[in-house]
Design an enzyme around this catalytic site. Structure first.
Site, mmCIF file in Angstrom:
data_model
loop_
_atom_site.group_PDB
_atom_site.id
_atom_site.type_symbol
_atom_site.label_atom_id
_atom_site.label_comp_id
_atom_site.label_asym_id
_atom_site.label_seq_id
_atom_site.Cartn_x
_atom_site.Cartn_y
_atom_site.Cartn_z
ATOM 1 C CD GLU A 1 48.831 33.083 39.047
ATOM 2 O OE1 GLU A 1 48.499 32.864 40.499
ATOM 3 O OE2 GLU A 1 49.483 32.423 38.628
ATOM 4 C CD GLU B 1 45.371 27.039 39.782
ATOM 5 O OE1 GLU B 1 45.303 26.282 40.642
ATOM 6 O OE2 GLU B 1 46.044 28.218 39.737
#
Length: 254
Positions: free
Chosen positions: A142, A137
């Site tokens: 974020e 990932e």
């Protein structure tokens, strides 16, 4: 005539062809159509149940199509609340656009409010058979509304997952104001993360194997706005809704 030919032959060794070093645009979506381009994107819908309830993070929202719109040449992912239920949107390029190595740029404006968790990220295309975290990932961006001014960039691998130690928090005052470009350069040796062309983190493990470097295969793109959850937080400020995560463009170069 003979003199002209002689001069041409004399100069030929010094005529070096120019080779363009500009990267090739592999993918671009500027969201200038009336609806989402389903040749490039798919919707993730629901709450993740029965296989991944809460989308694996105890998130509160249910994803719907109506919470994803294209408005004024922008992709708008809206977080909303109706009664006791929370709704939002998530799109993915899985099985439609995937790439190995290159530079991805996403220009976006963040939503604001405690409990919100917008993200720009990628997963390995083999996730269905090589389950997370083995698939790998790449978290390009974020943001968690409970921590204003902070951008997270993270890699999840079999060696480092969950609360990964392959991560960087970058503090930028007023990152919530206006649009910013989140860029990741990915090649066979390293992954570099940029915010507005400022290099903020480089990931390049000395030993590269399946546990440390599952980044040698195609990945697909995910854009979403989560609510609550393990990372978003256990408190959600209900006064903020509706709130939008706005994406101006997504571009990939090789």
């Amino acid at each position: 005539m003979i003199v002209r030919v002689f001069l041409l032959l004399l100069l030929t060794p010094f005529l070096v062809p120019t080779v363009s070093s500009a990267p090739r645009l592999l993918f671009s979506d500027e969201f200038n159509e009336d609806s989402l381009d389903l040749n490039s994107w798919s919707y993730d819908l629901g709450d993740g149940c029965p296989n991944l309830c809460g989308w694996g993070n105890n998130e509160w929202q249910s994803y719907t199509k109506k919470n994803v719109t294209t408005v004024n040449n922008h992709l708008v992912i809206s977080a909303t609340k109706q009664g006791d239920a929370y709704y939002s949107g998530r799109i993915t390029s899985k099985d439609k656009f995937e790439f190995t190595y290159g530079t991805i740029e996403v220009k976006a404006q963040l939503p604001i409010g405690k409990g919100l968790w917008p993200a720009i990220w990628m997963l390995g295309h083999d996730i269905d058979t090589n389950t997370w975290p083995a698939c790998g990932e790449i978290d390009i961006m974020e943001y968690v509304g409970k921590s204003p001014g902070q951008i997270h960039t993270t890699l999840h691998t079999p060696e480092s997952y969950g609360q990964s130690f392959n991560t960087k928090i970058t503090n930028i005052d007023s990152i919530e104001e206006g649009f910013h470009v989140y860029k990741t350069k990915w090649d066979a040796n390293q992954i570099q993360f940029y915010i507005d062309d400022l290099l903020v983190y480089t990931f390049s493990p000395e030993i590269k194997n399946d546990k440390t470097w599952p980044f040698n295969k195609p990945f697909y793109i995910i854009l979403n706005l989560a609510i609550g959850g393990h990372f978003g937080g256990s408190y959600v400020d209900d006064s903020i809704f509706p709130e939008d995560f706005v994406i101006d463009y997504v571009k990939v170069y090789q």
